[in-house]
Design an enzyme around this catalytic site. Structure first.
Site, PDB file in Angstrom:
ATOM      1  CD  GLU A 224      65.709  82.950  36.355  1.00  0.00           C
ATOM      2  OE1 GLU A 224      66.272  82.938  35.242  1.00  0.00           O
ATOM      3  OE2 GLU A 224      64.472  82.831  36.499  1.00  0.00           O
TER       4      GLU A 224
ATOM      5  CG  ASP B 290      66.113  78.673  30.855  1.00  0.00           C
ATOM      6  OD1 ASP B 290      65.023  78.170  31.151  1.00  0.00           O
ATOM      7  OD2 ASP B 290      66.292  79.903  30.807  1.00  0.00           O
TER       8      ASP B 290
ATOM      9  CD  GLU C 293      62.286  81.781  28.211  1.00  0.00           C
ATOM     10  OE1 GLU C 293      63.203  82.445  28.735  1.00  0.00           O
ATOM     11  OE2 GLU C 293      61.657  80.891  28.834  1.00  0.00           O
TER      12      GLU C 293
END
Length: 720
Positions: A307, A381, A409
């Site tokens: 990322e 993820d 998240e």
């Protein structure tokens, strides 16, 4: 002196009962034991206590007993310097005052340096209880365990127990930035007030350490994995030292995230190439400097070449080259490098879930002994449900640890009640078959399978500056469950929930039954109103709030939802078998057998591994389309039932926390309805099939949901 001490103790008891409960005390509430018979039995046995030790850790133990015992028993408990006279004694096993206890000699050989023993002395009249460890930290863990026995109303006669952690490093990862924002944090700002450190030490830092020590967490990463090199400068190392000094008596070591390009950004070098001699010297000097501030510094956590983060691949080097660079710098001091395996590059692969295995498997055995590869529980993820990561059975010559996400998240943020112990257990109990049946993920990471030199267990913290620490009061249970499972992965989700409810809310049977039923079904319920049957990564773009199965056309395909669900007129799901991306090939043959055929694949992973027709017949006899719809609708109904369950215990929970949870359950129901309606309408646009009879049609159109925008949703992060 005795009179003033008595007045102070009674005042403390009064205040603990009179203060409205906002959740700040977490599970360390120490309120008066409601059952009079139980309280009376404890008071009779616990007449006085003695602490044999004078370290700062023993000061912590004494303060905890001074706070806990008189408050729980609603009467003073005397302190004496005489171990002979005391009815409760705590110390290190080698202390002369503890010599002569045969029970101690038998139990002490069963524990390690962090373990503890608690036993009732035989033939002692009146009764006597001894708590001991091989170290003061072990004694601290024993003290918290004993207080938990009182909080949960357990019998404390004829005690004979011992306990040691199954994992050596039990660490919270804070994704906290130096500006006090928290990436994927949903409970306020960071609790680390860097601007006021090192001079101002907030009492919250001590309470944070208490809470972690009470559940056996012994390490913390203060900074975000998307690292800022400034934290390695002297200005910030002074601040880190102040926190480390607070945490040390509680047995907690501090770790920092290391930005791989730090030699360039703060060191004035022209390169961060790991084979460059000047770069190697810079990191060795930096490690030496850090240890002058923090002698027991734990080490570095590194996110590299993922990322947009810099890493060794920027210079044509491998992850092993990068990790070993830092490992060499830390080795003289006993430090550890936790090198994250969450990697994917800017080229769109045939399947993003394969990349970590593809990059790290060829490097197996090439990492230094003080490097441990930190692997997310699943290959994608932190989704509501994923199969276990294939690297858990793939790395056989390298230290490996799991990384769980305690912060929610992808699980509705802190407004959704989602008890995550079942998610953690699902991964830990998964069988890799790497050494035959029974080679569970837990046994791999614990060192039983490959004799790892370093064992660790990480969780991305859900802690913030909110008054109750975690946003949702039930979010505290996930912090608690993480610590308990890091200590002992064999504990059940139900047992952990029972402990937490009793310590945090009540020992009332009605409350326990109601809350436990809510908690134990909450994660599966959430999966079904978000990503049933193995669907994944269909959340809103970037912030991951709410449904976004239509997300497409972004800078990278693997940042879109359509990349993962692959819905079309023929069906839905990602084919990861030999006929598709063949990601299944990364697992052991016995594991592949469980998932390769849609007929035998567990339905909770069906669309993770298979692209199936809308008319595919499920085990229930329903078509895939109908089953998908029923799961979405049933899950929303279960949220409503959870609201009803909570209302039934009104009056048995303090008003502040009751109303707070009730409001959050209402938010959760509305957002579950949003998920249901948006996803059903979106997938219907491909299936072209009616919503099954008996299920109400969504009140709004698909276009309405697709136009919803949440530009300031919590957790938004920059696109790297």
């Amino acid at each position: 002196m005795k009179r003033s001490w008595l007045i102070a103790s009674l005042l403390l008891i009064f205040l603990s009962q009179a203060t409205a409960d906002n959740g700040y005390r977490l599970w360390l509430r120490y309120d008066r034991i409601a059952d009079e018979a139980t309280r009376g039995a404890y008071a009779t046995l616990l007449r006085s206590y003695c602490i044999q030790g004078n370290s700062k850790t023993f000061e912590v133990i004494r303060k905890e007993f001074e706070l806990g015992l008189p408050s729980l028993l609603a009467q003073p408990v005397g302190y004496t310097a005489s171990a002979t006279e005391a009815s409760l004694v705590i110390g290190i096993a080698t202390d002369p005052a503890l010599n002569g206890y045969e029970e101690l000699k038998a139990l002490i050989n069963t524990i390690d340096n962090e373990g503890f023993v608690i036993f009732s002395v035989k033939n002692a009249t009146p009764g006597k209880i001894v708590i001991a460890g091989k170290t003061d930290i072990g004694a601290l863990y024993g003290a918290f365990h004993f207080l938990k026995l009182l909080q949960t109303n357990q019998k404390i006669t004829n005690l004979s127990l011992s306990s040691s952690p199954k994992i050596k490093i039990r660490i919270l990862n804070h994704w906290d930035n130096l500006d006090r924002t928290v990436e994927r944090g949903y409970a306020g700002a960071s609790i680390w007030d860097w601007h006021k450190l090192p001079d101002y030490i907030d009492t919250r830092y001590h309470d944070y350490a208490r809470a972690n020590a009470s559940i056996g967490i012994n390490a913390t990463v203060l900074t975000n994995v998307n690292a800022n090199a400034l934290v390695l400068t002297p200005m910030y190392l002074e601040k880190v030292k102040a926190l480390a000094d607070v945490f040390r008596p509680y047995g907690i070591k501090v770790y920092l995230t290391a930005r791989f390009s730090a030699p360039v950004e703060i060191g004035g070098l022209k390169t961060a190439d790991p084979v460059d001699a000047d770069v190697q010297a810079w990191w060795k000097n930096k490690a030496r400097e850090i240890y002058t501030y923090i002698p027991d510094f734990g080490g570095f956590v590194v996110k590299a070449n993922s990322e947009g983060q810099p890493g060794p691949q920027n210079y044509g080097r491998t992850h092993a080259d990068g990790a070993n660079l830092l490992a060499d710098a830390l080795l003289p001091y006993g430090g550890v490098v936790m090198w994250r395996a969450f990697v994917y590059d800017n080229k769109v692969p045939d399947d993003r879930t394969k990349q970590a295995y593809n990059e790290f498997k060829p490097l197996d055995g090439k990492f230094k002994s003080n490097v441990i590869i930190q692997v997310k529980n699943g290959p994608l993820d932190f989704q509501p449900r994923e199969p276990f990561h294939p690297l858990f059975g793939g790395l056989t010559k390298t230290n490996i640890m799991p990384e769980f996400q305690i912060t929610q998240e992808y699980l509705g943020f802190s407004t959704h009640l989602a008890y995550l112990a079942p998610l953690f257990k699902e991964c830990l109990e998964a069988d890799t078959y790497v050494k035959g049946k029974g080679s569970t993920v837990a046994n791999v990471i614990g060192g039983e399978i490959f004799k790892n030199q370093v064992t660790a267990f990480a969780g991305v913290a859900n802690i913030g500056s909110d008054f109750n620490w975690t946003g949702h009061h039930f979010g505290q249970a996930n912090w608690y469950a993480f610590g308990r499972l890091a200590w002992d992965h064999q504990l059940t989700s139900e047992a952990i929930a029972d402990e937490w409810i009793r310590m945090t809310f009540s020992n009332d049977a009605t409350c326990i039954d109601a809350m436990k039923s809510m908690m134990l079904r909450s994660r599966e319920m959430l999966v079904n109103y978000m990503t049933p049957l193995g669907l994944h990564h269909i959340m809103g773009y970037n912030h991951h709030y709410g449904p976004g199965p239509w997300v497409a056309g972004k800078a990278r395909q693997d940042w879109t939802s359509v990349y993962y669900h692959r819905a079309d007129s023929l069906g839905v799901g990602f084919d990861r078998t030999a006929s598709g991306s063949n990601a299944l090939e990364q697992y052991h043959p016995e594991v592949r057998k469980q998932f390769a055929s849609a007929k035998v694949c567990p339905e909770e992973y069906l669309l993770w591994f298979h692209h199936l027709p809308w008319d595919y017949q499920m085990k229930s006899g329903k078509t895939l389309w109908d089953d998908l719809c029923f799961r979405y609708y049933k899950a929303v109904g279960e949220v409503s039932k959870m609201e009803d369950t909570w209302q039934r215990i009104k009056g048995k929970v303090d008003e502040d926390r009751f109303n707070h949870v009730a409001a959050f359950l209402s938010i959760q129901r509305k957002e579950a309805e949003l998920w249901r309606d948006a996803c059903v309408l979106y997938f219907q646009s491909f299936s072209r099939k009616p919503i099954p009879p008996g299920l109400p049609k969504p009140a709004r159109s698909l276009e309405y949901y697709m136009k919803l925008s949440f530009p300031y949703a919590p957790g938004i992060k920059p696109e790297w």
